[in-house]
Scaffold this motif. Structure first.
Motif, PDB file in Angstrom:
ATOM      1  N   PHE A   1       0.855  -1.186   0.000  1.00  0.00           N
ATOM      2  CA  PHE A   1       0.000   0.000   0.000  1.00  0.00           C
ATOM      3  C   PHE A   1       0.888   1.232   0.000  1.00  0.00           C
ATOM      4  O   PHE A   1       1.993   1.205   0.562  1.00  0.00           O
ATOM      5  N   TRP A   2       0.393   2.300  -0.582  1.00  0.00           N
ATOM      6  CA  TRP A   2       1.038   3.601  -0.425  1.00  0.00           C
ATOM      7  C   TRP A   2      -0.060   4.633  -0.236  1.00  0.00           C
ATOM      8  O   TRP A   2      -1.177   4.457  -0.688  1.00  0.00           O
ATOM      9  N   ARG A   3       0.259   5.698   0.490  1.00  0.00           N
ATOM     10  CA  ARG A   3      -0.735   6.738   0.721  1.00  0.00           C
ATOM     11  C   ARG A   3      -0.070   8.074   1.013  1.00  0.00           C
ATOM     12  O   ARG A   3       1.045   8.121   1.524  1.00  0.00           O
ATOM     13  N   TRP A   4      -0.762   9.116   0.628  1.00  0.00           N
ATOM     14  CA  TRP A   4      -0.353  10.479   0.957  1.00  0.00           C
ATOM     15  C   TRP A   4      -1.139  10.931   2.168  1.00  0.00           C
ATOM     16  O   TRP A   4      -2.346  10.720   2.252  1.00  0.00           O
ATOM     17  N   ASP A   5      -0.459  11.573   3.108  1.00  0.00           N
ATOM     18  CA  ASP A   5      -1.116  12.238   4.228  1.00  0.00           C
ATOM     19  C   ASP A   5      -0.757  13.714   4.155  1.00  0.00           C
ATOM     20  O   ASP A   5       0.338  14.086   3.707  1.00  0.00           O
ATOM     21  N   TYR A   6      -1.674  14.552   4.611  1.00  0.00           N
ATOM     22  CA  TYR A   6      -1.522  16.003   4.500  1.00  0.00           C
ATOM     23  C   TYR A   6      -1.565  16.607   5.897  1.00  0.00           C
ATOM     24  O   TYR A   6      -2.606  16.589   6.555  1.00  0.00           O
ATOM     25  N   TYR A   7      -0.428  17.143   6.344  1.00  0.00           N
ATOM     26  CA  TYR A   7      -0.298  17.700   7.686  1.00  0.00           C
ATOM     27  C   TYR A   7      -0.116  19.210   7.633  1.00  0.00           C
ATOM     28  O   TYR A   7       0.275  19.767   6.606  1.00  0.00           O
ATOM     29  N   ASP A   8      -0.336  19.839   8.785  1.00  0.00           N
ATOM     30  CA  ASP A   8       0.050  21.242   8.885  1.00  0.00           C
ATOM     31  C   ASP A   8       1.579  21.292   8.882  1.00  0.00           C
ATOM     32  O   ASP A   8       2.246  20.262   8.935  1.00  0.00           O
ATOM     33  N   LEU A   9       2.146  22.456   8.811  1.00  0.00           N
ATOM     34  CA  LEU A   9       3.602  22.568   8.672  1.00  0.00           C
ATOM     35  C   LEU A   9       4.370  22.130   9.907  1.00  0.00           C
ATOM     36  O   LEU A   9       5.568  21.861   9.830  1.00  0.00           O
ATOM     37  N   ASP A  10       3.708  22.022  11.047  1.00  0.00           N
ATOM     38  CA  ASP A  10       4.350  21.526  12.273  1.00  0.00           C
ATOM     39  C   ASP A  10       4.194  20.018  12.438  1.00  0.00           C
ATOM     40  O   ASP A  10       4.666  19.462  13.416  1.00  0.00           O
ATOM     41  N   PHE A  11       3.490  19.382  11.513  1.00  0.00           N
ATOM     42  CA  PHE A  11       3.207  17.946  11.588  1.00  0.00           C
ATOM     43  C   PHE A  11       2.462  17.582  12.870  1.00  0.00           C
ATOM     44  O   PHE A  11       2.612  16.492  13.398  1.00  0.00           O
ATOM     45  N   SER A  12       1.649  18.505  13.385  1.00  0.00           N
ATOM     46  CA  SER A  12       0.931  18.238  14.626  1.00  0.00           C
ATOM     47  C   SER A  12      -0.535  17.875  14.404  1.00  0.00           C
ATOM     48  O   SER A  12      -1.174  17.337  15.304  1.00  0.00           O
ATOM     49  N   MET A  13      -1.077  18.186  13.217  1.00  0.00           N
ATOM     50  CA  MET A  13      -2.455  17.839  12.904  1.00  0.00           C
ATOM     51  C   MET A  13      -2.627  17.855  11.387  1.00  0.00           C
ATOM     52  O   MET A  13      -1.703  18.198  10.654  1.00  0.00           O
ATOM     53  N   HIS A  14      -3.810  17.485  10.949  1.00  0.00           N
ATOM     54  CA  HIS A  14      -4.077  17.517   9.511  1.00  0.00           C
ATOM     55  C   HIS A  14      -4.026  18.946   8.994  1.00  0.00           C
ATOM     56  O   HIS A  14      -4.327  19.895   9.714  1.00  0.00           O
ATOM     57  N   SER A  15      -3.672  19.086   7.742  1.00  0.00           N
ATOM     58  CA  SER A  15      -3.599  20.403   7.118  1.00  0.00           C
ATOM     59  C   SER A  15      -4.975  21.063   7.091  1.00  0.00           C
ATOM     60  O   SER A  15      -5.974  20.399   6.802  1.00  0.00           O
ATOM     61  N   PRO A  16      -5.025  22.367   7.337  1.00  0.00           N
ATOM     62  CA  PRO A  16      -6.299  23.054   7.234  1.00  0.00           C
ATOM     63  C   PRO A  16      -6.791  23.172   5.787  1.00  0.00           C
ATOM     64  O   PRO A  16      -7.978  23.320   5.539  1.00  0.00           O
ATOM     65  N   ASP A  17      -5.857  23.066   4.825  1.00  0.00           N
ATOM     66  CA  ASP A  17      -6.209  23.149   3.405  1.00  0.00           C
ATOM     67  C   ASP A  17      -5.167  22.375   2.601  1.00  0.00           C
ATOM     68  O   ASP A  17      -4.164  22.944   2.176  1.00  0.00           O
ATOM     69  N   PRO A  18      -5.384  21.067   2.396  1.00  0.00           N
ATOM     70  CA  PRO A  18      -4.385  20.237   1.715  1.00  0.00           C
ATOM     71  C   PRO A  18      -3.962  20.733   0.333  1.00  0.00           C
ATOM     72  O   PRO A  18      -2.883  20.414  -0.131  1.00  0.00           O
ATOM     73  N   ALA A  19      -4.778  21.518  -0.316  1.00  0.00           N
ATOM     74  CA  ALA A  19      -4.437  22.024  -1.645  1.00  0.00           C
ATOM     75  C   ALA A  19      -3.482  23.217  -1.589  1.00  0.00           C
ATOM     76  O   ALA A  19      -2.921  23.602  -2.613  1.00  0.00           O
ATOM     77  N   ASP A  20      -3.287  23.787  -0.418  1.00  0.00           N
ATOM     78  CA  ASP A  20      -2.461  24.984  -0.260  1.00  0.00           C
ATOM     79  C   ASP A  20      -1.064  24.601   0.227  1.00  0.00           C
ATOM     80  O   ASP A  20      -0.872  24.237   1.382  1.00  0.00           O
ATOM     81  N   ASP A  21      -0.078  24.725  -0.668  1.00  0.00           N
ATOM     82  CA  ASP A  21       1.310  24.374  -0.329  1.00  0.00           C
ATOM     83  C   ASP A  21       1.885  25.216   0.810  1.00  0.00           C
ATOM     84  O   ASP A  21       2.828  24.794   1.471  1.00  0.00           O
ATOM     85  N   THR A  22       1.349  26.395   1.041  1.00  0.00           N
ATOM     86  CA  THR A  22       1.909  27.261   2.072  1.00  0.00           C
ATOM     87  C   THR A  22       1.503  26.838   3.479  1.00  0.00           C
ATOM     88  O   THR A  22       2.090  27.312   4.450  1.00  0.00           O
ATOM     89  N   VAL A  23       0.531  25.933   3.605  1.00  0.00           N
ATOM     90  CA  VAL A  23       0.096  25.471   4.927  1.00  0.00           C
ATOM     91  C   VAL A  23       0.111  23.947   5.038  1.00  0.00           C
ATOM     92  O   VAL A  23      -0.368  23.395   6.031  1.00  0.00           O
TER      93      VAL A  23
END
Length: 85
Positions: free
Chosen positions: A50-72
């Motif tokens: 299996f492979w998968r992408w996960d989307y985190y905030d920049l601190d890697f402390s929670m999921h990204s607030p907007d996975p489509a936004d590279d700046t967050v």
């Protein structure tokens, strides 16, 4: 990132598995209903990978607030044995 199970398969297998992940194009309505292309699965010999992408905030402390936004968003690709999921 690769899991211990993938790493234990040896460098040659890891390189081939990562090449399969890079070239993966087997997305269907069944295995990718939202067309996000963020998960894949294939057999390597008799082993299910299996492979998968996960989307985190920049601190890697929670999921990204907007996975489509590279700046967050920090993206992490994990390649694992199915049994490690």
């Amino acid at each position: 990132m690769i899991t211990r199970g993938i790493a234990a398969m040896g460098d040659d297998a890891v390189q081939h598995i990562l090449a399969r992940v890079r070239s993966y194009d087997q997305f269907t309505a069944h295995n990718d209903p939202y067309q996000e292309h963020d998960f894949g699965s294939f057999l390597w010999g008799e082993v299910q990978v299996f492979w998968r992408w996960d989307y985190y905030d920049l601190d890697f402390s929670m999921h990204s607030p907007d996975p489509a936004d590279d700046t967050v968003t920090a993206r992490v690709l994990t390649v694992m044995l199915a049994e490690e999921y």
